[in-house]
Design an enzyme around this catalytic site. Structure first.
Site, short mmCIF file in Angstrom:
data_model
loop_
_atom_site.label_atom_id
_atom_site.label_comp_id
_atom_site.label_asym_id
_atom_site.label_seq_id
_atom_site.Cartn_x
_atom_site.Cartn_y
_atom_site.Cartn_z
N ASP A 115 33.19 36.16 32.86
CA ASP A 115 33.86 34.82 33.18
C ASP A 115 34.11 34.03 31.88
O ASP A 115 34.96 33.22 31.70
CB ASP A 115 33.14 33.96 34.28
CG ASP A 115 33.46 34.43 35.60
OD1 ASP A 115 32.92 35.33 35.95
OD2 ASP A 115 34.26 33.94 36.22
N CYS A 173 29.01 42.86 41.02
CA CYS A 173 30.22 41.92 41.58
C CYS A 173 31.42 42.78 41.49
O CYS A 173 31.45 43.86 41.96
CB CYS A 173 30.21 40.78 40.38
SG CYS A 173 31.47 39.67 41.10
C1 RUB Z 1 33.55 36.95 39.48
C2 RUB Z 1 32.70 37.85 38.47
C3 RUB Z 1 33.60 38.68 37.74
C4 RUB Z 1 34.33 38.19 36.51
C5 RUB Z 1 35.20 39.09 35.68
O1 RUB Z 1 32.96 36.08 39.98
O2 RUB Z 1 31.83 37.13 38.22
O3 RUB Z 1 32.65 39.56 37.03
O4 RUB Z 1 35.10 36.98 36.99
O5 RUB Z 1 36.21 39.46 36.65
P1 RUB Z 1 33.65 35.36 41.29
P2 RUB Z 1 37.52 40.09 35.89
O6 RUB Z 1 33.66 36.21 42.54
O7 RUB Z 1 32.67 34.29 41.68
O8 RUB Z 1 34.95 34.76 41.02
O9 RUB Z 1 37.17 41.27 35.05
O10 RUB Z 1 38.23 40.55 37.43
O11 RUB Z 1 38.12 39.01 35.39
#
Ligand code: RUB
Length: 313
Positions: A200, A131
């Site tokens: 998340d 991701c």
């Molecule tokens: C994003 C996702 C990321 C986490 C952490 O999912 O799963 O790994 O949100 O991200 P989506 P961060 O694209 O569905 O929002 O470290 O940037 O908070």
């Protein structure tokens, strides 16, 4: 002028603003803008309107716990101000101050995670990420900037392909990157030294909720004896899971997986599109936060420290 809450709500829901940290910062930024537009002479009404705006924003996406945690941080501060008898203008200033404080702390936390996490990356490491996580990327980039020779495999992350964002970003910064289909993860895992993903939500027992496919990667990593790291700011920790509440997994539109045309041609096929999954603590080696590195079982200590009200029942 468009209502800042409507605008942020839509951008978060349609994923124009995405990633748990960015969502949280966008929500407090919207509340700050809202506070500047509220016209009332009553402090109670001011708080009430901000509370309603916050409740709406919390519903934009259900899984990222950073979102309610950020909104609650702001509202709790304003509520304390209301109790102290602050005027509307004073509450407005307080909202701006609290929002800026959250945003500043969030950006600082990601920086700290980069510093702390990069020490766990060794020269010559082959990493894998999934991701598009700011926190995980920060660790990788920090290690790279320290001169460690690293290469990074990035999974595409179907159906929204956030892995492409990560791969392009790392490559732009000079990192050796290889993009692979999600389904190729097991084939490559034997070559990988460390998997690093974001979160998340982090539950009280150390389970991590992250982009769909993360749990699968953790399982494969365990089989290959590859270390599995999670990078998460402490505002991703869910205090309500202490009392056994589950984190809701967002189910998104099937049209993110197949086209509407395909669905019409195949009306008997059901299409599911869960956006996140849960990785059990046994599959996680460490959780890297701005307050230090914790084994998943240590998250409970952080909840006691950061959210004492969650356990005072
Ligand atoms: C994003 C996702 C990321 C986490 C952490 O999912 O799963 O790994 O949100 O991200 P989506 P961060 O694209 O569905 O929002 O470290 O940037 O908070």
């Amino acid at each position: 002028m468009r209502d800042p809450i409507d605008e942020a709500f839509e951008k978060i829901r349609n994923m124009e603003i995405r990633g748990a940290g960015r969502i949280a910062r966008a929500a407090v930024e919207a509340l700050k803008k809202k506070a500047l537009t509220i016209e009332t002479a009553s402090s109670k009404t001011f708080y009430q309107l901000l509370y309603e705006a916050g409740s709406r924003l919390k519903k934009a996406r259900p899984t990222a716990v950073s979102l309610p945690n950020a909104v609650n941080f702001l509202l709790a501060g304003i509520y304390r101000g209301l109790e102290k008898g602050l005027t509307v203008e004073e509450l407005r200033d307080l909202t701006v101050k609290k929002a800026d404080e959250f945003i500043g702390r969030s950006l600082e936390a990601i920086k700290r995670i980069g510093e702390i996490g990069s020490r766990r990356i060794m020269d010559g490491d082959r990493l894998l990420t999934h991701c598009n996580s700011e926190a995980a990327i920060r660790i990788i980039l920090e290690a790279f900037k320290q001169g460690k020779e690293i290469s990074v495999y990035v999974t595409e992350t179907r159906p929204r392909y956030q892995g492409r964002l990560t791969a392009a970003y790392l490559a732009k910064h000079g990192v050796d990157v290889t993009l692979i289909p999600d389904s190729a993860a097991r084939l490559y895992m034997r070559k990988i030294d460390r998997v690093i993903v974001g979160a998340d939500a982090v539950a009280a027992n150390g389970a991590v909720v992250n982009k769909i496919g993360t749990a699968q990667l953790a399982l494969i990593a365990k089989e290959a004896r590859t270390r599995f790291f999670v990078a998460a700011e402490t505002y991703k920790i869910s205090p309500s899971t202490f009392l056994g509440e589950l984190v809701e997994i967002e189910e998104r539109a099937p049209t993110e997986v197949v086209s509407e045309k395909w669905m019409k041609e195949n009306p008997r096929v059901k299409v599911k599109n869960p956006a996140f999954d849960v990785t059990p603590p046994e599959y996680i080696d460490i959780i890297i936060t701005e307050m230090g590195i914790y084994p998943p079982q240590g998250i409970i200590l952080l909840i006691k420290e950061l959210y004492p009200e969650a356990i005072a029942v």
